[in-house]
Design a protein around this motif. Structure first.
Motif, PDB file in Angstrom:
ATOM      1  N   UNK A  57       0.822  -1.211   0.000  1.00  0.00           N
ATOM      2  CA  UNK A  57       0.000   0.000   0.000  1.00  0.00           C
ATOM      3  C   UNK A  57       0.856   1.261   0.000  1.00  0.00           C
ATOM      4  N   UNK A  58       0.306   2.324  -0.552  1.00  0.00           N
ATOM      5  CA  UNK A  58       0.951   3.629  -0.496  1.00  0.00           C
ATOM      6  C   UNK A  58       0.935   4.164   0.920  1.00  0.00           C
ATOM      7  N   UNK A  59      -0.137   3.877   1.671  1.00  0.00           N
ATOM      8  CA  UNK A  59      -0.310   4.406   3.017  1.00  0.00           C
ATOM      9  C   UNK A  59      -0.688   3.264   3.957  1.00  0.00           C
ATOM     10  N   UNK A  60      -0.039   3.203   5.095  1.00  0.00           N
ATOM     11  CA  UNK A  60      -0.340   2.158   6.077  1.00  0.00           C
ATOM     12  C   UNK A  60      -1.702   2.415   6.715  1.00  0.00           C
ATOM     13  N   UNK A  61      -2.637   1.471   6.637  1.00  0.00           N
ATOM     14  CA  UNK A  61      -3.952   1.675   7.248  1.00  0.00           C
ATOM     15  C   UNK A  61      -3.861   1.740   8.769  1.00  0.00           C
ATOM     16  N   UNK A  62      -4.723   2.561   9.350  1.00  0.00           N
ATOM     17  CA  UNK A  62      -4.767   2.739  10.799  1.00  0.00           C
ATOM     18  C   UNK A  62      -6.001   2.051  11.379  1.00  0.00           C
ATOM     19  N   UNK A  63      -5.911   1.673  12.635  1.00  0.00           N
ATOM     20  CA  UNK A  63      -7.025   1.052  13.348  1.00  0.00           C
ATOM     21  C   UNK A  63      -7.320   1.875  14.593  1.00  0.00           C
ATOM     22  N   UNK A  64      -8.600   2.153  14.847  1.00  0.00           N
ATOM     23  CA  UNK A  64      -8.966   2.988  15.991  1.00  0.00           C
ATOM     24  C   UNK A  64     -10.304   2.528  16.569  1.00  0.00           C
ATOM     25  N   UNK A  65     -10.484   2.681  17.887  1.00  0.00           N
ATOM     26  CA  UNK A  65     -11.770   2.323  18.498  1.00  0.00           C
ATOM     27  C   UNK A  65     -12.819   3.391  18.215  1.00  0.00           C
ATOM     28  N   UNK A  66     -14.054   2.953  18.022  1.00  0.00           N
ATOM     29  CA  UNK A  66     -15.161   3.890  17.816  1.00  0.00           C
ATOM     30  C   UNK A  66     -16.438   3.275  18.354  1.00  0.00           C
ATOM     31  N   UNK A  67     -16.995   3.908  19.388  1.00  0.00           N
ATOM     32  CA  UNK A  67     -18.307   3.532  19.913  1.00  0.00           C
ATOM     33  C   UNK A  67     -19.315   4.532  19.366  1.00  0.00           C
ATOM     34  N   UNK A  68     -20.314   4.032  18.663  1.00  0.00           N
ATOM     35  CA  UNK A  68     -21.263   4.896  17.969  1.00  0.00           C
ATOM     36  C   UNK A  68     -21.985   5.836  18.924  1.00  0.00           C
ATOM     37  N   UNK A  69     -21.979   7.117  18.565  1.00  0.00           N
ATOM     38  CA  UNK A  69     -22.830   8.089  19.242  1.00  0.00           C
ATOM     39  C   UNK A  69     -22.311   8.641  20.548  1.00  0.00           C
ATOM     40  N   UNK A  70     -21.202   8.132  21.077  1.00  0.00           N
ATOM     41  CA  UNK A  70     -20.733   8.547  22.383  1.00  0.00           C
ATOM     42  C   UNK A  70     -19.498   9.441  22.287  1.00  0.00           C
ATOM     43  N   UNK A  71     -19.593  10.628  22.852  1.00  0.00           N
ATOM     44  CA  UNK A  71     -18.459  11.559  22.960  1.00  0.00           C
ATOM     45  C   UNK A  71     -17.734  11.767  21.626  1.00  0.00           C
ATOM     46  N   UNK A  72     -18.491  11.848  20.556  1.00  0.00           N
ATOM     47  CA  UNK A  72     -17.865  11.916  19.235  1.00  0.00           C
ATOM     48  C   UNK A  72     -17.082  13.205  19.033  1.00  0.00           C
ATOM     49  N   UNK A  73     -17.618  14.311  19.493  1.00  0.00           N
ATOM     50  CA  UNK A  73     -16.921  15.581  19.278  1.00  0.00           C
ATOM     51  C   UNK A  73     -15.666  15.672  20.140  1.00  0.00           C
ATOM     52  N   UNK A  74     -15.668  14.984  21.270  1.00  0.00           N
ATOM     53  CA  UNK A  74     -14.481  15.014  22.123  1.00  0.00           C
ATOM     54  C   UNK A  74     -13.415  14.034  21.653  1.00  0.00           C
ATOM     55  N   UNK A  75     -13.839  12.887  21.106  1.00  0.00           N
ATOM     56  CA  UNK A  75     -12.866  11.889  20.660  1.00  0.00           C
ATOM     57  C   UNK A  75     -12.503  12.049  19.183  1.00  0.00           C
ATOM     58  N   UNK A  76     -13.464  12.528  18.380  1.00  0.00           N
ATOM     59  CA  UNK A  76     -13.216  12.763  16.950  1.00  0.00           C
ATOM     60  C   UNK A  76     -13.733  14.153  16.575  1.00  0.00           C
ATOM     61  N   UNK A  77     -13.057  15.213  17.038  1.00  0.00           N
ATOM     62  CA  UNK A  77     -13.544  16.566  16.725  1.00  0.00           C
ATOM     63  C   UNK A  77     -13.553  16.809  15.214  1.00  0.00           C
ATOM     64  N   UNK A  78     -14.636  17.398  14.734  1.00  0.00           N
ATOM     65  CA  UNK A  78     -14.780  17.610  13.292  1.00  0.00           C
ATOM     66  C   UNK A  78     -13.771  18.601  12.747  1.00  0.00           C
ATOM     67  N   UNK A  79     -13.186  19.422  13.620  1.00  0.00           N
ATOM     68  CA  UNK A  79     -12.167  20.361  13.163  1.00  0.00           C
ATOM     69  C   UNK A  79     -10.859  19.658  12.804  1.00  0.00           C
ATOM     70  N   UNK A  80     -10.704  18.418  13.277  1.00  0.00           N
ATOM     71  CA  UNK A  80      -9.469  17.662  13.049  1.00  0.00           C
ATOM     72  C   UNK A  80      -9.701  16.463  12.137  1.00  0.00           C
ATOM     73  N   UNK A  81     -10.773  15.719  12.388  1.00  0.00           N
ATOM     74  CA  UNK A  81     -11.022  14.479  11.663  1.00  0.00           C
ATOM     75  C   UNK A  81     -12.015  14.723  10.537  1.00  0.00           C
ATOM     76  N   UNK A  82     -11.491  14.819   9.339  1.00  0.00           N
ATOM     77  CA  UNK A  82     -12.314  15.029   8.153  1.00  0.00           C
ATOM     78  C   UNK A  82     -11.944  13.978   7.108  1.00  0.00           C
ATOM     79  N   UNK A  83     -12.960  13.411   6.475  1.00  0.00           N
ATOM     80  CA  UNK A  83     -12.733  12.299   5.554  1.00  0.00           C
ATOM     81  C   UNK A  83     -13.414  12.559   4.215  1.00  0.00           C
ATOM     82  N   UNK A  84     -12.790  12.027   3.166  1.00  0.00           N
ATOM     83  CA  UNK A  84     -13.400  12.107   1.835  1.00  0.00           C
ATOM     84  C   UNK A  84     -14.524  11.093   1.686  1.00  0.00           C
TER      85      UNK A  84
END
Length: 207
Positions: free
Chosen positions: A50-77
């Motif tokens: 691969x060109x880029x090494x895939x990352x793995x991260x925990x994600x619990x739906x609906x809980x503390x999303x803005x604190x754990x995945x702030x939209x100002x930092x985590x943006x996806x295509x």
């Protein structure tokens, strides 16, 4: 190629593996107890390819999303979710998670088998929340795609199921997947449905 991709409910990781092999920056997420096996599969099937090494991260739906995945930092295509509508006690949280990550400029692809009445009700909520395009549908499977250009973020009240915020504007932008090794095409999303039950082509293990 070189797109930022987030997979929600990655499971064994087939969809993330395909996206990584196609050249994307991939983050595969699931509940913490599923991450060891997911990490093993991604490493086993993508290392050195691969060109880029895939990352793995925990994600619990609906809980503390803005604190754990702030939209100002985590943006996806792209946000990918394949066969995730089976934890029927957490569909409100799943919908809130999709809304959180589907920011302006993000393409959401949701593919799911239709097993129960609650599956249909959830998809109705998705269609009311987004202006969606049905890519494929039959008696047991539906694939939706939508590009979000929300001017103002919608807020989901998980307790009451109420939704506030201005109506968003959505544009559908369909793109064909790049072919990989003459085998993987746009059918990869459909094939990932079967992979949740049949993972014989993966090197599945645990640490």
């Amino acid at each position: 190629m070189d797109k930022a991709v987030l997979e929600i409910g990655a499971g064994t990781g087939l969809l993330s593996i395909v996206a990584s092999l196609l050249g994307a920056w991939v983050t595969a997420t699931d509940l913490p107890d599923a991450l060891n096996n997911l990490r093993f599969n991604l490493s086993k099937n993508t290392r050195g390819r691969c060109r880029h090494t895939p990352q793995v991260a925990p994600l619990s739906w609906g809980y503390n999303l803005e604190s754990t995945y702030p939209t100002s930092v985590y943006r996806y295509d792209y946000i990918l979710a394949a066969d995730v509508v089976y934890h029927h006690d957490f569909l409100q949280e799943l919908l809130a998670t999709l809304k959180h990550f589907c920011q302006p400029g993000t393409t959401l692809i949701l593919a799911n088998k239709l097993r129960m009445e609650s599956d249909h009700k959830f998809l109705d909520k998705v269609k009311r929340s987004f202006q969606t395009k049905v890519l494929e549908e039959d008696e047991s499977l539906i694939i939706l795609m939508a590009t979000c250009t929300l001017g103002e973020e919608k807020v989901e009240d998980l307790q009451g199921g109420e939704e506030t915020g201005l109506d968003g504007e959505f544009q559908i932008n369909l793109e064909k997947n790049t072919r990989f090794d003459g085998e993987v095409t746009g059918e990869a999303v459909r094939e990932s449905e079967c992979a949740k039950e049949e993972t014989t082509q993966l090197s599945v293990g645990s640490k």
